[in-house]
Design a protein around this motif. Structure first.
Motif, PDB file in Angstrom:
ATOM      1  N   HIS A   1       0.851  -1.192   0.000  1.00 39.98           N
ATOM      2  CA  HIS A   1       0.000   0.000   0.000  1.00 39.98           C
ATOM      3  C   HIS A   1       0.885   1.240   0.000  1.00 39.98           C
ATOM      4  CE1 HIS A   1      -2.345   3.203   2.149  1.00 39.98           C
ATOM      5  NE2 HIS A   1      -3.159   2.890   1.165  1.00 39.98           N
TER       6      HIS A   1
ATOM      7  N   THR B   1      -4.617   3.061  -2.767  1.00 43.07           N
ATOM      8  CA  THR B   1      -5.719   2.623  -1.915  1.00 43.07           C
ATOM      9  C   THR B   1      -6.901   2.113  -2.725  1.00 43.07           C
ATOM     10  OG1 THR B   1      -5.050   4.261  -0.262  1.00 43.07           O
ATOM     11  CG2 THR B   1      -7.275   3.352  -0.055  1.00 43.07           C
TER      12      THR B   1
ATOM     13  N   GLN C   1      -1.955  -3.486   2.789  1.00 35.87           N
ATOM     14  CA  GLN C   1      -3.418  -3.399   2.792  1.00 35.87           C
ATOM     15  C   GLN C   1      -3.993  -4.805   2.748  1.00 35.87           C
ATOM     16  OE1 GLN C   1      -5.174  -1.760  -0.887  1.00 35.87           O
ATOM     17  NE2 GLN C   1      -3.097  -1.580  -1.711  1.00 35.87           N
TER      18      GLN C   1
END
Length: 210
Positions: free
Chosen positions: A154, A178, A202
């Motif tokens: 991420h 994101t 993430q």
């Protein structure tokens, strides 16, 4: 083959990957332990019976074997990886009655549509030459009512993040925004999309409607 992929195909790394390499790097990247990640994977994928599970880029099989322990009946887990040394280690260290291993390319999975009740890829999409194609393949083989889960890089902005991204790029690691995977999941009709950010990693999951 870039530096990251050459490293993952090294027999020496396969021997220490799950014992030292992965736990240390992932803790630095996310602040999370391997134990927590494995436990949450079972919960996120809702494994509790005779599901068919596919673990993409399984490495030496530690996650694959752990997932298989949550299954019963006709349930089984398949770990797929491109690295022969990693798969050799998986067969040696993480065999079991409900787990098997297969060498293959995540970008062209050798399975029919809707084969698996759960599909996952933990900490490897940033190594795959075409991660979006690999993710589309994961969605393709996911059965109606099934669940998908991934952990990947991420892009974040703490001090020194730009330097870390430059190093990652030099090594051949991709860093994702994101919105990349939530948008991809939605584009393919997946629902119940959940995303959690932990430092530079993430964690995402979603479901295919029945």
């Amino acid at each position: 083959m870039n530096l990251a992929r050459r490293t993952m195909n090294a027999p020496a790394l396969a021997a220490i990957y799950e014992k030292a390499w992965r736990p240390a790097l992932f803790y630095l990247a996310s602040g999370r332990s391997t134990t927590a990640d494995r436990r949450d994977a079972v919960t996120t994928l809702r494994l509790d019976g005779s599901q068919k599970v596919l673990d993409i880029a399984c490495g030496p099989g530690n996650f694959t074997r752990y997932l298989s322990n949550a299954l019963d009946g006709d349930g089984y887990a398949i770990g797929l990886d491109y690295s022969a040394p990693m798969l050799a280690r998986a067969v040696a260290d993480n065999a079991g009655p409900r787990v098997g291993y297969l060498r293959g390319d995540a970008r062209t999975l050798p399975f029919a549509e809707g084969t698996f009740d759960a599909v996952c890829c933990f900490g490897a999409l940033y190594l795959i030459p075409d991660p979006i194609a690999a993710t589309r393949e994961m969605i393709r083989v996911l059965a109606p009512g099934g669940r998908i889960a991934i952990t990947t890089s991420h892009r974040w902005d703490p001090p020194f993040s730009r330097a870390s991204q430059i190093v990652a790029g030099w090594a051949g690691l991709r860093v994702f925004d994101t919105d990349t995977f939530p948008e991809l999941f939605a584009e393919h009709g997946l629902t119940d999309i959940d995303q959690q950010i932990h430092r530079s990693l993430q964690y995402l999951s979603a479901a295919r409607p029945t």
